[in-house]
Design an enzyme around this catalytic site. Sequence first.
Site, PDB file in Angstrom:
ATOM      1  N   ASN A 127     -54.819  33.379 -19.716  1.00  0.00           N
ATOM      2  CA  ASN A 127     -54.037  34.414 -20.398  1.00  0.00           C
ATOM      3  C   ASN A 127     -54.355  34.492 -21.894  1.00  0.00           C
ATOM      4  O   ASN A 127     -54.320  35.566 -22.484  1.00  0.00           O
ATOM      5  CB  ASN A 127     -52.533  34.221 -20.159  1.00  0.00           C
ATOM      6  CG  ASN A 127     -52.039  32.825 -20.471  1.00  0.00           C
ATOM      7  OD1 ASN A 127     -52.825  31.909 -20.650  1.00  0.00           O
ATOM      8  ND2 ASN A 127     -50.738  32.669 -20.531  1.00  0.00           N
ATOM      9  N   GLU A 167     -49.128  21.063 -20.213  1.00  0.00           N
ATOM     10  CA  GLU A 167     -48.308  22.229 -20.568  1.00  0.00           C
ATOM     11  C   GLU A 167     -48.239  23.059 -19.308  1.00  0.00           C
ATOM     12  O   GLU A 167     -49.180  23.753 -18.942  1.00  0.00           O
ATOM     13  CB  GLU A 167     -48.948  22.987 -21.737  1.00  0.00           C
ATOM     14  CG  GLU A 167     -48.005  24.006 -22.379  1.00  0.00           C
ATOM     15  CD  GLU A 167     -48.099  25.381 -21.738  1.00  0.00           C
ATOM     16  OE1 GLU A 167     -47.206  25.706 -20.913  1.00  0.00           O
ATOM     17  OE2 GLU A 167     -49.043  26.123 -22.042  1.00  0.00           O
ATOM     18  N   CYS A 185     -46.741  31.816 -20.779  1.00  0.00           N
ATOM     19  CA  CYS A 185     -45.901  30.745 -20.239  1.00  0.00           C
ATOM     20  C   CYS A 185     -44.552  30.662 -20.938  1.00  0.00           C
ATOM     21  O   CYS A 185     -43.617  30.065 -20.402  1.00  0.00           O
ATOM     22  CB  CYS A 185     -46.626  29.407 -20.335  1.00  0.00           C
ATOM     23  SG  CYS A 185     -47.200  28.985 -21.983  1.00  0.00           S
TER      24      CYS A 185
END
Length: 367
Positions: A37, A138, A172
């Site tokens: 992304n 993450e 996210c």
Amino acid sequence: MNKKYVASNTRLQLQSGSTSGPGLVCSTSGPRPAQWNFPSAMITRKVGAALAAGCTVVVKPAEDTPLSALALAELADQAGIPAGVFNVVPCSREKTPSVGEVLCTDPLVAKISFTGSTATGKVLLKLAADTVKKASMELGGHAPFIVFDSADVDKAVGGAMASKFRNSGQTCVCSNRFLVQSGIHDRFVEKLGRAMDAELRLGHGSEPDTTQGPLINARAAEKVVHQISDAVSRGATVLKGGRRRDGSFMEPTLLTDVTTDMLCTREETFGPLLPVIRFDSEDEALAIANASNVGLAGYLYSQDTSQIWRVAEALEVGMVGVNEALLSAAEGAFGGVKQSGLGREGSKCGIEEYLEVKYMCLGGLQV
């Protein structure tokens, strides 16, 4: 190798970068591939800290965005970084599991750092366990966006637009569950719908008026469609959008009458779907917000200072935006709690992930 000493009389504590081989592996497979992304940013904030700590790195980029990683490798070479310090290993989706296994189990690798889904992170942690590697993760998010009665509604609407529809909802830390207190619920929804009509344009990225492009692939669009269908079947109302266009284009969608038994409130969407849940009390909002096994980011809008501190402390997340919807910053510690991951990126904390502490007690010296 960089070293950091903390001295007290003759006792020294040393922090040093790894010297046993590559100190960073970025590896991915599974439902949410890593780094696609924001493919350059996701790599550089890992690699920058690793190189500063004296580590060499091996980057396994996401299958959907390998060219960004290769371009960074070319720039590293042009910048004079020696051969073998910044390495890229692209591969197909089919070969990702086997490549990831090698990178996570090889004893020469001292550390892994991964951005991607929680499910994939768990697999990588298991692989890394046999050689007891350091790991930072993450992982998935499911951010609550809470709007209290005291909030500035216009600012809250602007924040909702920025948080949800940036990169077509494919971040996210984008808000996934919108909790709006009863006193301002209808006004918030009305203004949000008008803002969506006025500001969002679905189209090709080369067109100057486009604000929303396609999702990363067909699977991503199918997931959004499935969540919308599930919500509608359970009583939700589609106020805006709701349809899939050609390919992986998905209309920005606004849902109301949303309840906590719907899929869109229980799993990360990663797409332009904005479900609004009405709540009555602060305790109710916190119970809904914290009813998740992940905790990356959370947002709240309020003008009540006491409430701001109470809610920010009570939210089970690693990052909180207070009357702010875009919280990422180089100086901020980026990371989550619960099953959203381990460790932090950015700020002074980021480099610590690539350092080892060694305590030395010196004696017997004649000075």
